[in-house]
Scaffold this motif. Sequence first.
Motif, PDB file in Angstrom:
ATOM      1  N   UNK A 148       0.884  -1.198  -0.064  1.00 19.98           N
ATOM      2  CA  UNK A 148       0.171   0.094  -0.037  1.00 19.98           C
ATOM      3  C   UNK A 148       0.868   1.151   0.005  1.00 19.98           C
ATOM      4  N   UNK A 149       0.146   2.304  -0.452  1.00 25.28           N
ATOM      5  CA  UNK A 149       0.879   3.824  -0.170  1.00 25.28           C
ATOM      6  C   UNK A 149      -0.043   4.805  -0.155  1.00 25.28           C
ATOM      7  N   UNK A 150       0.290   5.909   0.624  1.00 23.05           N
ATOM      8  CA  UNK A 150      -0.460   6.915   0.590  1.00 23.05           C
ATOM      9  C   UNK A 150      -0.896   7.688  -0.683  1.00 23.05           C
ATOM     10  N   UNK A 151      -2.189   8.156  -0.760  1.00 22.93           N
ATOM     11  CA  UNK A 151      -2.526   8.741  -1.947  1.00 22.93           C
ATOM     12  C   UNK A 151      -2.758   8.064  -3.078  1.00 22.93           C
ATOM     13  N   UNK A 152      -2.764   6.848  -2.828  1.00 26.54           N
ATOM     14  CA  UNK A 152      -2.951   5.600  -4.103  1.00 26.54           C
ATOM     15  C   UNK A 152      -4.062   4.624  -3.514  1.00 26.54           C
ATOM     16  N   UNK A 153      -5.037   4.995  -3.130  1.00 25.73           N
ATOM     17  CA  UNK A 153      -6.043   3.897  -2.726  1.00 25.73           C
ATOM     18  C   UNK A 153      -6.652   3.336  -3.957  1.00 25.73           C
ATOM     19  N   UNK A 154      -7.111   4.292  -4.738  1.00 23.42           N
ATOM     20  CA  UNK A 154      -7.995   3.442  -5.849  1.00 23.42           C
ATOM     21  C   UNK A 154      -7.112   2.706  -6.750  1.00 23.42           C
ATOM     22  N   UNK A 155      -5.544   3.391  -7.062  1.00 18.86           N
ATOM     23  CA  UNK A 155      -4.769   2.563  -7.846  1.00 18.86           C
ATOM     24  C   UNK A 155      -4.301   1.214  -7.202  1.00 18.86           C
ATOM     25  N   UNK A 156      -4.093   1.164  -5.936  1.00 20.44           N
ATOM     26  CA  UNK A 156      -3.768  -0.116  -5.112  1.00 20.44           C
ATOM     27  C   UNK A 156      -5.030  -0.970  -5.166  1.00 20.44           C
ATOM     28  N   UNK A 157      -6.098  -0.425  -5.055  1.00 23.22           N
ATOM     29  CA  UNK A 157      -7.459  -1.296  -5.302  1.00 23.22           C
ATOM     30  C   UNK A 157      -7.326  -1.994  -6.651  1.00 23.22           C
ATOM     31  N   UNK A 158      -7.231  -1.229  -7.476  1.00 19.92           N
ATOM     32  CA  UNK A 158      -7.140  -1.779  -8.827  1.00 19.92           C
ATOM     33  C   UNK A 158      -6.197  -2.929  -9.193  1.00 19.92           C
ATOM     34  N   UNK A 159      -4.906  -2.543  -8.651  1.00 23.89           N
ATOM     35  CA  UNK A 159      -3.766  -3.569  -9.008  1.00 23.89           C
ATOM     36  C   UNK A 159      -3.982  -4.641  -8.118  1.00 23.89           C
ATOM     37  N   UNK A 160      -4.339  -4.522  -6.711  1.00 19.21           N
ATOM     38  CA  UNK A 160      -4.544  -5.734  -5.928  1.00 19.21           C
ATOM     39  C   UNK A 160      -5.509  -6.684  -6.564  1.00 19.21           C
ATOM     40  N   UNK A 161      -6.649  -5.802  -7.153  1.00 18.22           N
ATOM     41  CA  UNK A 161      -7.697  -6.754  -7.771  1.00 18.22           C
ATOM     42  C   UNK A 161      -6.974  -7.579  -9.144  1.00 18.22           C
ATOM     43  N   UNK A 162      -6.001  -6.828  -9.713  1.00 13.26           N
ATOM     44  CA  UNK A 162      -5.342  -7.581 -10.935  1.00 13.26           C
ATOM     45  C   UNK A 162      -4.544  -8.601 -10.472  1.00 13.26           C
ATOM     46  N   UNK A 163      -4.152  -8.610  -9.343  1.00 13.17           N
ATOM     47  CA  UNK A 163      -3.142  -9.924  -9.038  1.00 13.17           C
ATOM     48  C   UNK A 163      -4.263 -10.811  -8.445  1.00 13.17           C
ATOM     49  N   UNK A 164      -5.330 -10.420  -7.850  1.00 12.48           N
ATOM     50  CA  UNK A 164      -6.279 -11.780  -7.526  1.00 12.48           C
ATOM     51  C   UNK A 164      -6.997 -12.319  -8.813  1.00 12.48           C
ATOM     52  N   UNK A 165      -7.158 -11.554  -9.740  1.00 13.34           N
ATOM     53  CA  UNK A 165      -7.679 -11.926 -11.149  1.00 13.34           C
ATOM     54  C   UNK A 165      -6.806 -12.890 -11.872  1.00 13.34           C
ATOM     55  N   UNK A 166      -5.594 -12.260 -11.540  1.00 14.02           N
ATOM     56  CA  UNK A 166      -4.320 -13.196 -12.407  1.00 14.02           C
ATOM     57  C   UNK A 166      -4.393 -14.730 -11.928  1.00 14.02           C
ATOM     58  N   UNK A 167      -4.603 -14.831 -10.263  1.00 14.93           N
ATOM     59  CA  UNK A 167      -4.406 -16.044  -9.871  1.00 14.93           C
ATOM     60  C   UNK A 167      -5.791 -16.822 -10.398  1.00 14.93           C
ATOM     61  N   UNK A 168      -6.915 -16.224 -10.098  1.00 14.09           N
ATOM     62  CA  UNK A 168      -8.198 -16.914 -10.510  1.00 14.09           C
ATOM     63  C   UNK A 168      -8.123 -17.481 -11.825  1.00 14.09           C
ATOM     64  N   UNK A 169      -7.599 -16.543 -12.796  1.00 17.68           N
ATOM     65  CA  UNK A 169      -7.868 -17.012 -14.208  1.00 17.68           C
ATOM     66  C   UNK A 169      -6.949 -18.183 -14.606  1.00 17.68           C
ATOM     67  N   UNK A 170      -5.498 -18.219 -13.868  1.00 16.66           N
ATOM     68  CA  UNK A 170      -4.673 -19.039 -13.817  1.00 16.66           C
ATOM     69  C   UNK A 170      -5.258 -20.403 -13.514  1.00 16.66           C
ATOM     70  N   UNK A 171      -6.015 -20.735 -12.385  1.00 22.97           N
ATOM     71  CA  UNK A 171      -6.484 -21.829 -12.113  1.00 22.97           C
ATOM     72  C   UNK A 171      -7.660 -22.348 -13.015  1.00 22.97           C
ATOM     73  N   UNK A 172      -8.618 -21.458 -13.487  1.00 26.11           N
ATOM     74  CA  UNK A 172      -9.542 -21.709 -14.356  1.00 26.11           C
ATOM     75  C   UNK A 172      -9.407 -22.052 -15.730  1.00 26.11           C
ATOM     76  N   UNK A 173      -8.398 -21.280 -16.178  1.00 28.56           N
ATOM     77  CA  UNK A 173      -7.877 -21.487 -17.582  1.00 28.56           C
ATOM     78  C   UNK A 173      -6.818 -22.644 -17.819  1.00 28.56           C
ATOM     79  N   UNK A 174      -6.386 -22.970 -16.867  1.00 28.64           N
ATOM     80  CA  UNK A 174      -5.079 -23.918 -16.809  1.00 28.64           C
ATOM     81  C   UNK A 174      -5.459 -25.186 -17.732  1.00 28.64           C
ATOM     82  N   UNK A 175      -6.788 -25.674 -17.510  1.00 29.46           N
ATOM     83  CA  UNK A 175      -7.287 -26.942 -18.427  1.00 29.46           C
ATOM     84  C   UNK A 175      -7.066 -26.510 -19.953  1.00 29.46           C
ATOM     85  N   UNK A 176      -7.217 -25.276 -20.315  1.00 35.34           N
ATOM     86  CA  UNK A 176      -7.427 -24.855 -21.606  1.00 35.34           C
ATOM     87  C   UNK A 176      -6.017 -24.711 -22.077  1.00 35.34           C
ATOM     88  N   UNK A 177      -4.885 -24.759 -21.366  1.00 35.91           N
ATOM     89  CA  UNK A 177      -3.319 -24.315 -21.526  1.00 35.91           C
ATOM     90  C   UNK A 177      -3.001 -23.217 -21.896  1.00 35.91           C
TER      91      UNK A 177
END
Length: 250
Positions: A148-177
Amino acid sequence: MTVAASLTGLTTLVTGAGRGLGAGIARACAAGGADVVLVSRSAEEIERGAAEIRAAGGRARAIACDVTDLPRFAALVAEAGPIDVLVNNAGTNVPQPFTDVGPEIFDRVLDLNLRSLYFATQAVVRAMIERGRGGSIVNVSSQMGHVGAPNRSAYCASKHAVEGLTKALAVELGPHRIRVNSIAPTYVETSMTAPFLADPGFLADTLHRIPLGRLGRVEDVTGAVVFLAGPGAGLITGTSVVIDGGYTAH
């Protein structure tokens, strides 16, 4: 296979490719042998970038599109033809104290950094699954997706979400290579970061927090993208490559 030829035969689409990190990623992918599709709102910038790649012996074309225009991006995917690699680089940051952030700024940051990335990836993945040949998604996140960092709450929220989405999609899409990874750079010297880094106090504090003692350069980041995109990273998915000079090691 050498790094220089690691993307040969692969079509790579890079969003936010008009300048800075996106333009550098497009050049690096082309140097790695990819057929590159540069996407940005600015037709002039990406046309110039594609011409420079072709002049250097690479293969590139430019397609102007605002990635927040979801129907237009879906049409672009069909226009671009088979895509093997998607690099989600388009993004923005509007630093403000948390108590000053209004809905308009919040929506602007989340719309580009998260919502458009989500649905752009969906459009490309649908085509990848239909082809049945697998693929690679590389999300350009940030060190602020891990801390986290001051003055970057929206940016941090968006990028933490991207990191979570990356993991979720890796699990879901792995069977499709289809592999899904992210990169998380520190402050890279680009036109987007220039206004922040022009503040001597901010620059000094940032450098103090980076054990290696310097800011990132575009070329510090592009190699990781080319690696994650290509077959040399064939067993890597759901991870984040943090390119921060040690910023998050504190």
